[in-house]
Design an enzyme around this catalytic site. Sequence first.
Site, PDB file in Angstrom:
ATOM      1  N   GLU A  79       0.837  -1.205   0.000  1.00 10.37           N
ATOM      2  CA  GLU A  79       0.000   0.000   0.000  1.00 10.37           C
ATOM      3  C   GLU A  79       0.874   1.258   0.000  1.00 10.37           C
ATOM      4  O   GLU A  79       1.823   1.369   0.774  1.00 10.37           O
ATOM      5  CB  GLU A  79      -0.914   0.012   1.226  1.00 10.37           C
ATOM      6  CG  GLU A  79      -1.913  -1.143   1.258  1.00 10.37           C
ATOM      7  CD  GLU A  79      -2.949  -1.077   0.143  1.00 10.37           C
ATOM      8  OE1 GLU A  79      -3.093   0.003  -0.464  1.00 10.37           O
ATOM      9  OE2 GLU A  79      -3.598  -2.108  -0.118  1.00 10.37           O
ATOM     10  N   CYS A 142      -7.765  -2.321   7.994  1.00  5.83           N
ATOM     11  CA  CYS A 142      -6.366  -2.320   7.522  1.00  5.83           C
ATOM     12  C   CYS A 142      -5.875  -0.892   7.344  1.00  5.83           C
ATOM     13  O   CYS A 142      -4.793  -0.533   7.814  1.00  5.83           O
ATOM     14  CB  CYS A 142      -6.235  -3.106   6.215  1.00  5.83           C
ATOM     15  SG  CYS A 142      -6.401  -4.881   6.480  1.00  5.83           S
ATOM     16  N   HIS A 164      -1.228  -5.857   1.407  1.00  5.16           N
ATOM     17  CA  HIS A 164      -2.455  -6.635   1.276  1.00  5.16           C
ATOM     18  C   HIS A 164      -2.173  -7.881   0.427  1.00  5.16           C
ATOM     19  O   HIS A 164      -1.411  -7.816  -0.536  1.00  5.16           O
ATOM     20  CB  HIS A 164      -3.550  -5.801   0.593  1.00  5.16           C
ATOM     21  CG  HIS A 164      -4.506  -5.166   1.546  1.00  5.16           C
ATOM     22  ND1 HIS A 164      -4.755  -3.811   1.575  1.00  5.16           N
ATOM     23  CD2 HIS A 164      -5.299  -5.706   2.525  1.00  5.16           C
ATOM     24  CE1 HIS A 164      -5.654  -3.552   2.514  1.00  5.16           C
ATOM     25  NE2 HIS A 164      -5.997  -4.673   3.110  1.00  5.16           N
TER      26      HIS A 164
END
Length: 195
Positions: A79, A142, A164
């Site tokens: 991310e 998350c 992820h």
Amino acid sequence: MKKLLITGFDPFGGESVNPSWEAVQLLPESIGTFQLTKLQIPTKYSVAAQTVLAAAQELQPDVILCVGQAGGRDSITPEVVGINLREASIPDNAGVLGQNEPVIEGAPAAYFATVPVRKLVAAVQAAGIRCKLSYSAGAFVCNDTLYALLHRFNGTPVQVGFIHVPFLPSQAKENAPSMPLETIADALKIAIEAI
Ligand code: PCA
């Protein structure tokens, strides 16, 4: 050796397994220059981040890498950014439904991850594993955890990242994408070597 705190989440949304924690458990105790400390965290707003922060207070890690499940994705996805927003269509594991509320009241809109995400992607791709950058960690637990950690460690030498991972084959319904557990664990190992 440097210290890496790595976390995976417990199952949520009716699933009986979370590939993030399954894969973290498969990792060796040390990778490259890092000694690993593994921690399972609950899929609950705030509580997840507080659990990581308490462990970090004790461990004083150089890097914190959180791993989470992103069902529907076909690739390992580091991310790029955490945003100051809670908004999801499903409740967390405490029954909380986040709707248009900040992770931290009055804090900045977003922070970029502080691990070298592009280097991670290049390394995992070079091993032949599907991997690409993600520009949204969503607005569920998350993202909540990533944002809270980036806020806490902003301006410090502690690097914070989030990866992820796809569903396991056993979770993927019909034609949904998935990735074998061993491949996910291999990708995490390669990503850690590239930090
Ligand atoms: N994935 C969820 C929360 C826990 C997890 O593994 C998410 O993407 O927010």
